[in-house]
Every structure is written in C-alpha cells, then in structure tokens.
Scaffold this motif. Sequence first.
Motif, short mmCIF file in Angstrom:
data_model
loop_
_atom_site.label_atom_id
_atom_site.label_comp_id
_atom_site.label_asym_id
_atom_site.label_seq_id
_atom_site.Cartn_x
_atom_site.Cartn_y
_atom_site.Cartn_z
N SER A 149 -31.45 3.04 48.41
CA SER A 149 -30.46 3.86 47.72
C SER A 149 -31.16 5.06 47.09
O SER A 149 -32.29 4.95 46.63
CB SER A 149 -29.76 3.05 46.62
N CYS A 150 -30.45 6.16 47.07
CA CYS A 150 -30.93 7.37 46.42
C CYS A 150 -29.82 7.83 45.48
O CYS A 150 -28.79 8.33 45.93
CB CYS A 150 -31.26 8.45 47.44
N ALA A 151 -30.05 7.65 44.18
CA ALA A 151 -29.06 8.05 43.18
C ALA A 151 -29.41 9.43 42.65
O ALA A 151 -30.52 9.64 42.16
CB ALA A 151 -29.02 7.03 42.05
N SER A 165 -25.26 15.64 55.51
CA SER A 165 -24.69 16.81 54.85
C SER A 165 -23.44 16.43 54.08
O SER A 165 -22.58 15.71 54.61
CB SER A 165 -24.34 17.87 55.91
N SER A 166 -23.34 16.92 52.84
CA SER A 166 -22.12 16.65 52.07
C SER A 166 -20.96 17.49 52.57
O SER A 166 -19.81 17.17 52.32
CB SER A 166 -22.37 16.95 50.58
N HIS A 167 -21.29 18.57 53.29
CA HIS A 167 -20.25 19.50 53.74
C HIS A 167 -19.34 18.87 54.78
O HIS A 167 -18.11 18.89 54.67
CB HIS A 167 -20.90 20.76 54.31
N ASP A 168 -19.96 18.27 55.81
CA ASP A 168 -19.15 17.73 56.91
C ASP A 168 -19.53 16.30 57.27
O ASP A 168 -19.00 15.74 58.23
CB ASP A 168 -19.25 18.62 58.15
N THR A 228 -29.13 3.57 59.51
CA THR A 228 -27.86 4.25 59.30
C THR A 228 -27.84 4.87 57.91
O THR A 228 -28.10 4.17 56.92
CB THR A 228 -26.68 3.28 59.43
N ILE A 229 -27.55 6.16 57.86
CA ILE A 229 -27.44 6.85 56.57
C ILE A 229 -25.97 6.97 56.21
O ILE A 229 -25.12 7.17 57.09
CB ILE A 229 -28.13 8.23 56.63
N SER A 230 -25.68 6.81 54.94
CA SER A 230 -24.30 6.94 54.47
C SER A 230 -24.31 7.48 53.05
O SER A 230 -25.37 7.54 52.41
CB SER A 230 -23.56 5.60 54.54
N ARG A 231 -23.15 7.85 52.57
CA ARG A 231 -23.08 8.43 51.22
C ARG A 231 -21.84 7.96 50.51
O ARG A 231 -20.81 7.67 51.12
CB ARG A 231 -23.06 9.95 51.33
N ASP A 232 -21.97 7.89 49.22
CA ASP A 232 -20.84 7.68 48.34
C ASP A 232 -20.77 8.94 47.50
O ASP A 232 -21.53 9.10 46.54
CB ASP A 232 -21.04 6.43 47.47
N HIS A 233 -19.91 9.85 47.91
CA HIS A 233 -19.87 11.17 47.28
C HIS A 233 -19.55 11.07 45.80
O HIS A 233 -20.13 11.80 44.98
CB HIS A 233 -18.85 12.06 48.00
N ALA A 234 -18.63 10.18 45.43
CA ALA A 234 -18.23 10.06 44.03
C ALA A 234 -19.39 9.59 43.17
O ALA A 234 -19.54 10.02 42.03
CB ALA A 234 -17.05 9.10 43.91
#
Length: 129
Positions: free
Chosen positions: A21-23, A52-55, A69-75
């Motif tokens: 995780s990267c916070a 990319s946070s953009h798309d 697998t990379i993923s993000r939790d934008h919030a």
Amino acid sequence: EVQLVESGGGSVQAGGSLRLSCAASGFTRDDYSIGWFRQAPGKEREGVSCISSHDGSTYYSDSVKGRFTISRDHAKRTVYLQMNSLKPEDTGVYYCAAVFPSTAISTQQPMVPWEYDYWGQGTQVTVSS
C-alpha cells in the motif's frame, strides 16, 4: 507537504503473495500519477508499475506483467500493488513515487525514476526459494 508512506512488505516463499500500500497525503491536486519502483542490492532502481489518476491507465514492466496488479482508492489517496506468484528475483526495496500532473509521465512507456518528484521511504520485500 506531500508524503508517501509504503506498507505491506515482508518475507514470503516463492509462489506467495503480498499486497503493498502507498498512502499519500498533502496532495493539493487531484491530477497525479503514482508509480512503484523497486531496487535490489547492487542494481539500479527499476520501474514496476504505475497508474494515472486522470484515466486510470496503467503500466507494468515485462518482468511483472500478469503477476502484479496496481489499483487505487482515489478517495483514500491510496495505491495498492497486489503481487502474486512472487519469485526470488522480485526481492528488493519497493518504493512508491508521485508526479504531478498525471500527464507528466506516460503509462505507455517504461518508467524512469527522474520523472517522479516525490518518494516514500520504501518497504522491503524478500522472496525466498
């Protein structure tokens, strides 16, 4: 102040899994890219994956494609790296890094460290055979 904090590293046997995780905190913009790099002793820092946070576009190096697998939790401003089928050659210190804006890097090209502006302190991943 931008801060990136990695967690989730550890020691596993070959074939095992870990999730890093990267916070992120201190971001004043919503348009950014975050990447994961790794560095083994005596070797150069290697770009593993970025998003990319953009798309939401992603990049994977050939050495991890199909296994990571990379993923993000934008919030939560958190990026994850799910690592499966780990191999001894995946051993190293894993760093997350950020760059603003997201278009400063391309997710269609190999990652280079000098394109990223902010870095975490790293987390150790050790894979034993």
